[in-house]
Design a protein around this motif. Structure first.
Motif, mmCIF file in Angstrom:
data_model
loop_
_atom_site.group_PDB
_atom_site.id
_atom_site.type_symbol
_atom_site.label_atom_id
_atom_site.label_comp_id
_atom_site.label_asym_id
_atom_site.label_seq_id
_atom_site.Cartn_x
_atom_site.Cartn_y
_atom_site.Cartn_z
ATOM 1 N N ALA A 350 0.822 -1.216 0.000
ATOM 2 C CA ALA A 350 0.000 0.000 0.000
ATOM 3 C C ALA A 350 0.855 1.265 0.000
ATOM 4 O O ALA A 350 0.328 2.383 0.007
ATOM 5 C CB ALA A 350 -0.932 -0.011 1.206
ATOM 6 N N GLY A 351 2.195 1.095 0.016
ATOM 7 C CA GLY A 351 3.080 2.257 -0.006
ATOM 8 C C GLY A 351 3.192 2.959 1.336
ATOM 9 O O GLY A 351 3.615 4.108 1.414
ATOM 10 N N LYS A 352 2.826 2.249 2.400
ATOM 11 C CA LYS A 352 2.844 2.884 3.725
ATOM 12 C C LYS A 352 4.169 2.701 4.467
ATOM 13 O O LYS A 352 4.343 3.234 5.557
ATOM 14 C CB LYS A 352 1.708 2.327 4.579
ATOM 15 C CG LYS A 352 0.326 2.771 4.099
ATOM 16 C CD LYS A 352 -0.739 2.217 5.023
ATOM 17 C CE LYS A 352 -2.125 2.441 4.444
ATOM 18 N NZ LYS A 352 -3.098 1.501 5.026
ATOM 19 N N LEU A 353 5.085 1.914 3.899
ATOM 20 C CA LEU A 353 6.392 1.749 4.548
ATOM 21 C C LEU A 353 7.433 2.536 3.772
ATOM 22 O O LEU A 353 7.381 2.616 2.549
ATOM 23 C CB LEU A 353 6.780 0.271 4.597
ATOM 24 C CG LEU A 353 5.859 -0.684 5.361
ATOM 25 C CD1 LEU A 353 6.457 -2.088 5.375
ATOM 26 C CD2 LEU A 353 5.608 -0.210 6.782
ATOM 27 N N LYS A 354 8.383 3.125 4.515
ATOM 28 C CA LYS A 354 9.423 3.921 3.850
ATOM 29 C C LYS A 354 10.335 3.046 3.000
ATOM 30 O O LYS A 354 10.785 3.427 1.940
ATOM 31 C CB LYS A 354 10.271 4.633 4.918
ATOM 32 C CG LYS A 354 9.670 5.969 5.340
ATOM 33 C CD LYS A 354 10.731 6.999 5.746
ATOM 34 C CE LYS A 354 11.515 6.693 6.991
ATOM 35 N NZ LYS A 354 10.779 6.655 8.268
ATOM 36 N N ASP A 355 10.596 1.833 3.522
ATOM 37 C CA ASP A 355 11.643 1.019 2.932
ATOM 38 C C ASP A 355 11.186 -0.444 2.953
ATOM 39 O O ASP A 355 10.533 -0.869 3.908
ATOM 40 C CB ASP A 355 12.910 1.201 3.787
ATOM 41 C CG ASP A 355 14.129 0.606 3.133
ATOM 42 O OD1 ASP A 355 14.966 1.377 2.660
ATOM 43 O OD2 ASP A 355 14.216 -0.650 3.086
ATOM 44 N N GLU A 356 11.572 -1.197 1.914
ATOM 45 C CA GLU A 356 11.228 -2.633 1.905
ATOM 46 C C GLU A 356 11.798 -3.341 3.138
ATOM 47 O O GLU A 356 11.210 -4.289 3.642
ATOM 48 C CB GLU A 356 11.777 -3.314 0.639
ATOM 49 C CG GLU A 356 11.022 -2.990 -0.638
ATOM 50 C CD GLU A 356 11.541 -1.744 -1.327
ATOM 51 O OE1 GLU A 356 12.454 -1.091 -0.767
ATOM 52 O OE2 GLU A 356 11.037 -1.423 -2.414
ATOM 53 N N ARG A 357 12.962 -2.868 3.597
ATOM 54 C CA ARG A 357 13.605 -3.506 4.757
ATOM 55 C C ARG A 357 12.795 -3.325 6.044
ATOM 56 O O ARG A 357 13.072 -3.998 7.047
ATOM 57 C CB ARG A 357 15.022 -2.943 4.959
ATOM 58 C CG ARG A 357 16.025 -3.417 3.921
ATOM 59 C CD ARG A 357 16.539 -4.817 4.152
ATOM 60 N NE ARG A 357 17.203 -5.015 5.441
ATOM 61 C CZ ARG A 357 17.699 -6.185 5.849
ATOM 62 N NH1 ARG A 357 17.603 -7.260 5.076
ATOM 63 N NH2 ARG A 357 18.261 -6.295 7.036
ATOM 64 N N ASP A 358 11.809 -2.419 6.043
ATOM 65 C CA ASP A 358 10.969 -2.245 7.238
ATOM 66 C C ASP A 358 10.117 -3.486 7.528
ATOM 67 O O ASP A 358 9.499 -3.583 8.595
ATOM 68 C CB ASP A 358 10.051 -1.025 7.083
ATOM 69 C CG ASP A 358 10.843 0.273 7.075
ATOM 70 O OD1 ASP A 358 12.050 0.232 7.410
ATOM 71 O OD2 ASP A 358 10.265 1.316 6.717
ATOM 72 N N THR A 359 10.071 -4.411 6.581
ATOM 73 C CA THR A 359 9.336 -5.658 6.830
ATOM 74 C C THR A 359 10.195 -6.690 7.566
ATOM 75 O O THR A 359 9.689 -7.721 7.994
ATOM 76 C CB THR A 359 8.880 -6.297 5.502
ATOM 77 O OG1 THR A 359 10.053 -6.554 4.701
ATOM 78 C CG2 THR A 359 7.932 -5.376 4.737
ATOM 79 N N VAL A 360 11.498 -6.409 7.662
ATOM 80 C CA VAL A 360 12.421 -7.370 8.289
ATOM 81 C C VAL A 360 12.379 -7.192 9.799
ATOM 82 O O VAL A 360 12.575 -6.088 10.303
ATOM 83 C CB VAL A 360 13.856 -7.178 7.752
ATOM 84 C CG1 VAL A 360 14.844 -8.055 8.524
ATOM 85 C CG2 VAL A 360 13.905 -7.503 6.260
ATOM 86 N N VAL A 361 12.097 -8.280 10.514
ATOM 87 C CA VAL A 361 11.993 -8.181 11.975
ATOM 88 C C VAL A 361 13.117 -8.915 12.705
ATOM 89 O O VAL A 361 13.244 -8.795 13.915
ATOM 90 C CB VAL A 361 10.627 -8.690 12.486
ATOM 91 C CG1 VAL A 361 9.508 -7.758 12.019
ATOM 92 C CG2 VAL A 361 10.366 -10.124 12.031
ATOM 93 N N ALA A 362 13.904 -9.681 11.986
ATOM 94 C CA ALA A 362 15.057 -10.333 12.612
ATOM 95 C C ALA A 362 16.023 -10.781 11.534
ATOM 96 O O ALA A 362 15.625 -11.025 10.381
ATOM 97 C CB ALA A 362 14.629 -11.531 13.457
ATOM 98 N N GLU A 363 17.289 -10.863 11.920
ATOM 99 C CA GLU A 363 18.310 -11.378 11.008
ATOM 100 C C GLU A 363 19.356 -12.138 11.823
ATOM 101 O O GLU A 363 20.501 -11.717 11.932
ATOM 102 C CB GLU A 363 18.943 -10.229 10.212
ATOM 103 C CG GLU A 363 19.431 -10.655 8.837
ATOM 104 C CD GLU A 363 19.305 -9.546 7.797
ATOM 105 O OE1 GLU A 363 20.019 -8.538 7.925
ATOM 106 O OE2 GLU A 363 18.488 -9.683 6.868
#
Ligand code: K7E
Ligand code: CUA
Ligand code: CA
Length: 628
Positions: A350-363
């Motif tokens: 929906a374009g509500k996140l600044k960056d695709e990486r904002d979906t990452v919650v752990a690495e």
């Protein structure tokens, strides 16, 4: 493995034969830390191993708890195992030729196989689902070698459809839509090719060079749609809402050489919005390519169908956690796995996140060469470490807390496996029912685990008990060429037929042909001459064929159709025509047919090839071929 060896390993000793000793030390050190520095007493460990061994032992005559379906790799077949015994129960020929059943020889199998290739390369077997649970109807598998997808009917354990996928080369990753049911089979085309690929251009950097993500309709087995993507596609998985699928890409560089594929620090996970794609297809917003509706999901086109989430580096496996919360990409060249929160994906699209990486919650950092991850349904993940030759058990919630900066050790245990593990698979792990009982680790190398058999070694599939806090190896299983992956389900989830149904669609075409010839397959023994074509119809009942001799002319095209009228479970017959390359299975109530040319004059014996009766050797007949 001996108890002693197991025990040494958990204590961090250098017990493994062969090389990789150094990484074993590192791994064991981590394991020791994960146990808070405490090491089990010798007695506790021995008791735990003994208990696990008792559990794994399936006595003669006893049945296994789980079915396992093993990819047969470049052998092109699927193998059925019982778990936990690891006994091989059956082989299902798919893309290969199988003399025992006549697969690739009979008319029924050849019409399913379509364009004939002598080989296949199976990687990813998956069981169809309804509402995120295995429904036991179908098993699907890819053929990387010749760009195909096959479906196996689990009620008869035979392949019933094979589809060639156009516009792409080498189907690698394959997974199923889980929810609301398996409507689509998602297939990754691995290699990018020019379009059209007709020799007019060899420029693989040009805009018209790409690969696609394909959705195959699970019922019709037709390609429903394809999505053009950037880079390439490796593995894939689907979510538990039915909206998203995700694929790893290791070649965001679009490189044509090894060094080039490793240039970027991050490649990506491509997320597909299946609902958006379905809508575009419905609204006719696509182009047709080789009979398939295709939409453009490339990055530069700012597609509504895809998002590209950067993840380190040449990622391989892509796995959905059974709670439906995460896609996990396995780093391969990075020692990490990347955990993507699926509930953030609607906002990403929906374009509500600044960056695709904002979906990452752990690495989480796990070890060297993470390839695939599987789950126990209790919040733990198990990742294979190819280079370390280990299975790493880690806790997802704790990895998320660590990513936020909390000091928490999310690694629970590292277990040495033997050696170089690729896929791993926990019981029921791809469904909501993940039960955390068994993990199978499919190791690529067996080195010294078995009696030597020449330069080509078997692979080694190890069974690991994960029901307790500590993982325990309980079984080694050498396998041939080369199961990349397997799937396990409970035995009550599969319902098989004991004998064939006379109305089975598997041989419906043959039944229709017989009808046209005025033949009642269950009663008639008849020879029909039609110019240079001779059709021989016969029944079989232990221990005899309905026709014991027939005469044809040299050069005739002979079709032998046999109906096994035995009603007794397990009384399969075979038909072999000596010196003609003809062999097939006819199981109770089945009709099978084979067509060949009688090109040599003389007497040729035919015989039953499945031992069916005390007088099985006597079950035979003769074809007389008159000189032309
Ligand atoms: Cu071998 Cu799933 Cu084709 Cu990984 S893949 S190991
Ligand atoms: Cu019929 Cu052997
Ligand atoms: Ca790369």
């Amino acid at each position: 493995m001996s108890d002693k060896q197991n025990e040494k390993e958990v204590k961090g000793g250098l017990s493994r034969r062969g090389f990789l000793g150094a990484s074993a030390v590192t791994g064991a050190a981590v394991a020791a830390t994960a146990f808070g520095g405490a090491v089990m007493s010798r007695e506790t460990w021995a008791a735990a191993v003994k208990e696990a061994k008792n559990k794994v032992h399936v006595a003669p005559g006893e049945l296994d708890e789980y079915y396992g379906f093993w990819s047969g790799g470049h052998q092109g077949e699927v193998r059925v195992l019982g778990i936990p015994s690891m006994r091989e129960l059956m082989r299902i020929p798919v893309f290969n030729t199988d003399p025992a059943t006549g697969w690739g020889i009979t008319n029924e199998s050849r019409s399913i196989m379509g364009e004939y290739y002598p080989n296949g390369d199976c990687h990813h077997p998956h069981i169809s689902m309804t509402d995120g649970r295995y429904d036991g109807k179908y098993l699907f598998i890819n053929d990387k070698a010749n760009t195909r997808v096959a479906r196996i009917r689990l009620d008869i354990m035979k392949t019933d459809k094979i589809t060639s996928i156009p516009n792409v080369q080498a189907i690698h990753g394959l997974r199923l839509q889980k929810v609301p049911h398996t409507k689509y089979v998602f297939c990754n085309g691995e290699f990018f090719i020019p379009h059209p690929n007709d020799g007019s251009s060899f420029d693989l950097q040009a805009d018209n060079s790409f690969t696609c993500f394909s959705a195959v309709d699970a019922e019709t087995m037709k390609v429903a749609w394809q999505v053009i993507v950037d880079g390439n596609l490796d593995n894939t998985d689907a979510d538990y809402t039915g909206r998203f699928a995700a694929s790893t890409c290791y070649n965001s560089e679009r490189a044509l050489d090894l060094g080039g594929t490793m240039r970027n620090e991050r490649d990506w996970v491509v997320v597909f919005d299946v609902h958006a794609i379905d809508k575009a297809i419905k609204d006719k917003k696509y182009v047709m390519m080789d009979g398939v509706p295709v939409v453009d999901g490339r990055k530069a086109k700012n597609s509504p169908f895809t998002r590209y989430i950067p993840v380190p580096k040449n990622p391989h496996g892509c796995n959905t956690s059974p709670d439906g919360k995460y896609f996990i990409a396995n780093g391969k060249l990075s020692p990490t796995c990347t955990v993507i929160a699926i509930d953030k994906l609607p906002d990403l699209f929906a374009g509500k996140l600044k960056d695709e990486r904002d979906t990452v919650v752990a690495e989480p950092e796990l070890g060297l060469g993470p390839l695939h991850t599987t789950f126990d349904g209790r919040g733990n993940a198990y990742t294979t470490l190819f280079i370390d030759s280990q299975l790493c058990k880690w806790n997802i919630d704790e990895a998320i807390r660590a990513y936020k900066g909390e000091k928490v050790n999310y690694i629970k245990q590292k277990l040495d496996v033997h050696y170089q593990p690729g896929h791993n698979h926990a019981s029921l792990t791809e469904s909501r029912d993940a039960d955390g009982k068994w993990v199978v680790v499919l190791s690529k190398f067996s080195k010294d685990r078995f009696l030597p058999v020449g330069p080509l070694h078997p692979e080694n599939d190890q069974l690991i008990d994960i029901s307790g806090d500590v993982m325990k190896i309980v079984h080694d299983g050498p396998t041939f060429a080369e199961p990349h992956d397997c799937i396990m389900c409970r035995r009550d989830q599969i319902k098989t037929k004991k004998i064939w149904d006379r109305k089975d669609p598997f041989f419906a075409d043959t039944v229709a042909r017989a009808k046209k010839d005025g033949v009642n397959l269950e009663t008639d023994n008849k020879i029909i001459r039609d110019g240079k074509k001779v059709r021989v119809y016969m029944t079989s009942m232990a221990p005899s064929f309905g026709i014991t001799d027939f005469t044809v002319k040299q050069g005739d095209e002979v079709t032998v159709t046999i109906t096994n009228i035995d009603q007794i479970e397990d009384v399969s017959h075979g038909f072999v025509m000596v010196n003609h390359g003809v062999s097939m299975e006819i199981s109770p109530q089945q009709t099978s047919s084979v067509t060949f040319t009688a090109d040599k004059p003389g007497v040729f014996w035919y015989y039953c090839s499945w031992f069916c009766h005390a007088l099985h050797m006597e079950m035979m007949g003769r074809m007389m071929v008159e000189k032309a």
